[in-house]
Enzyme design. Structure first.
Site, short mmCIF file in Angstrom:
data_model
loop_
_atom_site.label_atom_id
_atom_site.label_comp_id
_atom_site.label_asym_id
_atom_site.label_seq_id
_atom_site.Cartn_x
_atom_site.Cartn_y
_atom_site.Cartn_z
N LEU A 126 43.38 30.34 46.44
CA LEU A 126 43.13 29.88 47.81
C LEU A 126 43.89 28.61 48.19
CD1 LEU A 126 39.29 30.59 48.24
CD2 LEU A 126 41.19 31.82 49.30
N CYS A 149 36.53 36.30 46.81
CA CYS A 149 37.71 35.81 46.12
C CYS A 149 37.41 35.66 44.63
CB CYS A 149 38.18 34.46 46.67
SG CYS A 149 39.63 33.86 45.77
N LYS A 183 34.18 40.35 54.24
CA LYS A 183 35.10 41.01 53.29
C LYS A 183 34.45 41.12 51.93
CE LYS A 183 39.89 41.01 51.67
NZ LYS A 183 41.24 40.46 51.92
#
Lengths: 311, 275
Positions: free
Chosen positions: A72, A129, A164
């Site tokens: 990230l 993530c 997501k």
């Protein structure tokens, strides 16, 4: 031929979206490809404060796949909102702001910041993530945490809200249902699968961060299965992604139940892929006499016409 | 609105030549790239339509010929991608994205006291176009080139004639036996005290070599530019995969593809702190 898509209030001219993390904020992409071929673009996952990202090596090619552990890397929400988004907005393609945080409070604060920007068409909450130590995937691995995260964002963000999801769970439909219950207008799936590679000569993991997220054609069957399951379990539209690199791939996802698709790794190998996919979908539909794309969303769900008699 | 600076062309392969051992040179017709490319820029080459290997492979240009529209790539077979390229036949086509990265504008460097190029292995490839430009501009040029053995040497072309050329191999099968970094350092230490001018150094090669060159240049007060080699996924800046830490992490990570591949050595951390 109507390729328009409505993703819980987010209206797209065509169903191909730039997946978060493979498009940056557009500055580099425009040198290689044409943003106009995207129905929407999802910006690099953005956090409250700037992040330097993970130590290299950050990528490793695997059979038909790519492992990454970027971690990230991003300049932080303030810079993204004041500099990146106003610039990106000139292209008149809906911007999806992908956000990532380490706590519910931080998610809420981030969503509040993006709510102040006039350039954000939709928010995509990244609860998946695999490459950050705190937060990240953790929010997407239990229905409760996914619910709380989505709710925290929903309370401050009134526009289209996308969550997501990660495939690294036992039952993705329970997570999907929790997100929808908490107010998600659409779901993106899937994020990458956690994986790793080892260098047998150094006897060490290849990636600087040891593990990374697997993407590319290798994960397409998993992604397709997730879209198939989730789209039949919830009532909101699904954005399908995971190894899409052709119109045929995209059509598989649409027939599995995706209302739109996103390309990530495909963009890395071919910046012009959105044009290829969009025109390919158009040609397919024209040849088959399909008047609007939405006619074939979930087309594969229907019971197969089995012959009543066997010879 | 088209803002494209890069082109993704179907380049026709003109030749694939096995120079020696694992070293190959390929020429391909890509006028749009040949006409735009600067020395030390690179291209990202698709290996075919298969998904395995999935990614393109980045290569610096070892030859740029705007007139004929030909670009040259010199590479060593080190893995599946380069293995495939070694088997290319003339007439075949390959997708080539470029020109990528920041090239080097020699005009931006101080060359009053000459230019020294230091290369290791295939690291010579991106320095060949630099040497051509320098020779054309009649810059005082010295080249130090090292490789494992005579079998690993790239074509040095016109270099031998136009400049002072120092060769070293690990096994002594060509040139001096030993490391190119040692040859470079002994050259510098041999300079008389009267030689006060400071030539600019450009180096490309494996990281350990670059680290050593950086130490040497620091000791002798020479400005050093390095060109980094790195595995890449996209090559055009979007994936943030090919990073190198900035010096002291003051500016976080730099992307080798779009922030480089050419850097002032002082701007980046080549791992000198950890070794």
């Amino acid at each position: 031929m109507n390729l328009c898509v409505d993703l819980g209030g987010l209206k797209l001219r065509n169903p191909v979206i730039a997946a978060s993390g493979t498009f940056g904020y557009g500055e580099d992409y425009i040198k290689a490809g044409d943003i106009g071929w995207f129905g929407a673009v999802s910006i690099k996952g953005t956090t409250l404060r700037p992040r330097a990202g993970n130590p290299p090596p950050r990528t490793c090619e695997t059979p038909s796949g790519l492992l990454n552990s970027i971690g990230l890397e991003n300049p932080g929400a303030e810079v993204v909102i004041s500099e990146k988004l106003p610039w990106l907005a000139q292209f008149d393609v809906p911007i999806i702001a992908n956000i990532s945080a380490e706590s519910y409070e931080e998610f809420s604060e981030l969503a509040g910041m993006f709510a102040q920007s006039s350039h954000v068409a939709a928010l995509e909450v990244n609860v998946s993530c695999p490459n950050v130590k705190a937060g990240g995937i953790a929010f997407g691995t239990s229905p409760e945490m996914c619910y709380e995260t989505t709710r925290a964002v929903r309370q401050v963000w009134k526009g289209p809200l996308i969550v997501k999801l990660t495939p690294n769970v036992a039952d993705i439909t329970s997570i999907a249902k929790a997100a929808v219950e908490a107010g998600a207008d659409a779901l993106s799936l899937i994020n990458t699968l956690v994986g790793m590679a080892i260098d047998i000569h150094t006897m060490r993991p290849v990636l600087g961060n040891v593990t990374g997220g697997l993407s590319g054609p290798a994960i397409k069957p998993v992604a397709l299965r997730c879209v198939w399951q989730v789209s039949q379990a919830v009532s909101v539209p699904v954005i399908g992604m995971g190894g899409i690199s052709s119109a045929e791939d995209a059509l598989e996802f649409i027939m599995a139940g995706a209302s739109a698709v996103a390309v990530g790794t495909g963009l890395l190998t071919n910046p012009e892929i959105p044009r290829k996919i969009t025109t390919g979908i158009q040609e397919f539909c024209q040849a088959k006499g399909i008047p609007a794309l939405k006619e074939i969303v979930g087309g594969a769900w229907r019971q197969a016409d089995l012959p009543s008699h066997r010879p | 609105m088209s803002l494209r600076e890069l082109v993704d062309v179907d380049a026709r392969i003109v030749s694939v030549e096995n120079l020696r051992g694992k070293v190959y040179k390929t020429a391909m017709i890509a006028p749009e790239i040949a006409q735009r490319a600067k020395p030390m820029q690179f291209v990202n080459i698709a290996l075919g339509n298969s998904t395995d290997p999935l990614l393109r492979r980045p290569f610096s240009l070892s030859g740029i010929h705007p007139g004929s529209g030909i670009i040259e790539i010199t590479f060593a077979v080190v893995g599946r991608g380069t293995q495939i390229m070694a088997g290319w036949q003339p007439g075949q086509q390959a997708k080539v994205l470029g020109p990528l990265g920041n090239g080097l504008d020699l005009g931006g460097l101080c060359l009053d006291h000459g230019l020294i190029l230091v290369a290791g292995g295939t690291g010579l490839a991106p320095l060949l176009p630099v040497a051509s430009v320098a020779l054309e501009a009649q810059v005082d040029l010295k080249v130090f080139y090292g490789a494992r053995s005579a079998d690993d040497l790239l074509d040095t072309g016109e270099l031998g004639a136009g400049c002072q050329f120092y060769l070293a191999t690990d096994d002594g099968s060509a040139g001096t036996k030993g490391l190119v970094t040692d040859v470079f350092e002994s050259y510098l230490s041999g300079l008389g005290t009267g030689d006060t001018g400071r030539p600019t150094v450009i180096a490309c090669g494996p990281k350990p070599m670059l680290r050593q060159i950086k130490r040497i240049c620091k000791r002798y007060g020479l400005p050093l530019v390095v060109s980094l080699e790195e595995r890449m996924a996209c090559g055009y800046g979007v994936c943030q995969g090919c990073v190198v830490p900035s010096a002291g992490m003051k500016h976080g990570y730099y992307r080798v593809c779009t922030d480089g591949p050419v850097f002032w050595a002082d701007d980046i951390d080549l791992g000198e702190c950890t070794t």
